[in-house]
Design an enzyme around this catalytic site. Structure first.
Site, PDB file in Angstrom:
ATOM      1  CD  GLU A  63      41.387  39.532  33.361  1.00 22.99           C
ATOM      2  OE1 GLU A  63      41.935  40.639  33.494  1.00 22.99           O
ATOM      3  OE2 GLU A  63      41.660  38.746  32.446  1.00 22.99           O
ATOM      4  CD  GLU A  77      46.403  42.427  31.608  1.00 21.56           C
ATOM      5  OE1 GLU A  77      46.340  41.367  30.988  1.00 21.56           O
ATOM      6  OE2 GLU A  77      45.492  42.833  32.366  1.00 21.56           O
TER       7      GLU A  77
END
Length: 273
Positions: free
Chosen positions: A155, A256
């Site tokens: 990520e 998220e």
């Protein structure tokens, strides 16, 4: 197309945090979700007691939801930590201690995606030394993920909020993905395309999608500015998810985002029912 055609999974480490951890899977199911994802829930324990792992496993199974993603140990999140695997000493040792615990837990629930946050730069340590340590630990994680049939996600974050994190562009994240795949020969490392973080970095999101959709293993969304629900900012998230599908991405999109000053269950009014 649009939101109605997308499969969403809700991140229980940023949504439903007003509830105890073991109550969150059922709350997500009550809100209409069939899938959840998590940051590593035990921020001070890379290898918690079996009883704690079993209790969370039961909560997920009893709620009837699927675990679609799990972070490896990454230190204290939310907070100043941004991963552990490239941090020399105790933190990288804690990451290594977590690899088997995390893959074992994920495998027991059929979870097939594990996310490894890279870690901040450390004063007084050569970045090349940190990168070498990171590759060593990512190879370890990729091989462990492969044993349960899972992918390893890399990520990128964003420079304004994570100024000491070295992976703050899509090309930087994908370069690490390629290095891990080259080192292992497994091909199971994938890019985690977080549209919020990429937008905070000022990247051209349609271009990122066009270039890297084929290397993407998971997508996460939040609006910008504010990291709130879709519609609270200015990102064209519906259009971007359409572009991802047109580029061949057919996986989950993780929610998220921060719910704001309301219960998490009330933050899904943008979502078609």
């Amino acid at each position: 197309m649009g939101f109605a055609e997308q499969r969403f999974t809700v991140n229980l480490s940023i949504l439903f945090t007003e509830l105890p951890l073991l109550e969150r899977p059922a709350a997500a199911a009550e809100a209409g979700f069939t899938a959840v994802e998590l940051w590593w829930p035990w921020v001070d324990s890379p290898a918690p007691a079996r009883s704690e792992l079993d209790a969370l496993k039961r909560a997920i199974e009893d709620a009837g939801v699927r675990l679609t993603g799990l972070n490896f140990y990454a230190g204290r999140l939310p907070g100043p930590d941004r991963g552990a695997l490239s941090v020399p000493g105790e933190e990288s040792a804690r990451f290594r201690a977590n690899v088997e615990a995390a893959t074992g837990f994920a495998g027991s629930l059929g979870c097939r995606a594990l996310n490894a946050l890279y870690g901040n730069r450390v004063d007084g340590v050569d970045p090349a030394e940190q990168d070498a340590l990171a590759l060593e630990n990512l190879v370890l994680a990729a091989r462990a993920a492969d044993r349960i049939g899972a992918i390893l996600l890399i990520e990128t974050l964003n420079a304004p909020e994570s100024p000491r994190y070295p992976l703050v562009s899509a090309p930087a994240g994908v370069a690490v993905v390629d290095k891990v795949n080259e080192a292992t020969g497994l091909g199971n490392a994938r890019f985690l395309m977080d549209l919020y973080h990429l937008s905070m970095n000022g990247e051209d999101l349609p271009s990122v999608i066009e270039r890297y959709a084929a290397k993407t293993g998971h997508v996460q969304i939040a609006d910008n500015p504010g990291r709130g629900a879709p519609g609270t900012g200015s990102l064209p998230l519906e259009d971007l998810l359409d572009r991802l599908r047109e580029a061949g991405y057919d996986g989950w999109a993780g929610l998220e985002y921060k719910p704001g000053d309301r219960p998490s269950a009330e933050s899904f009014d943008w979502l078609p029912r």
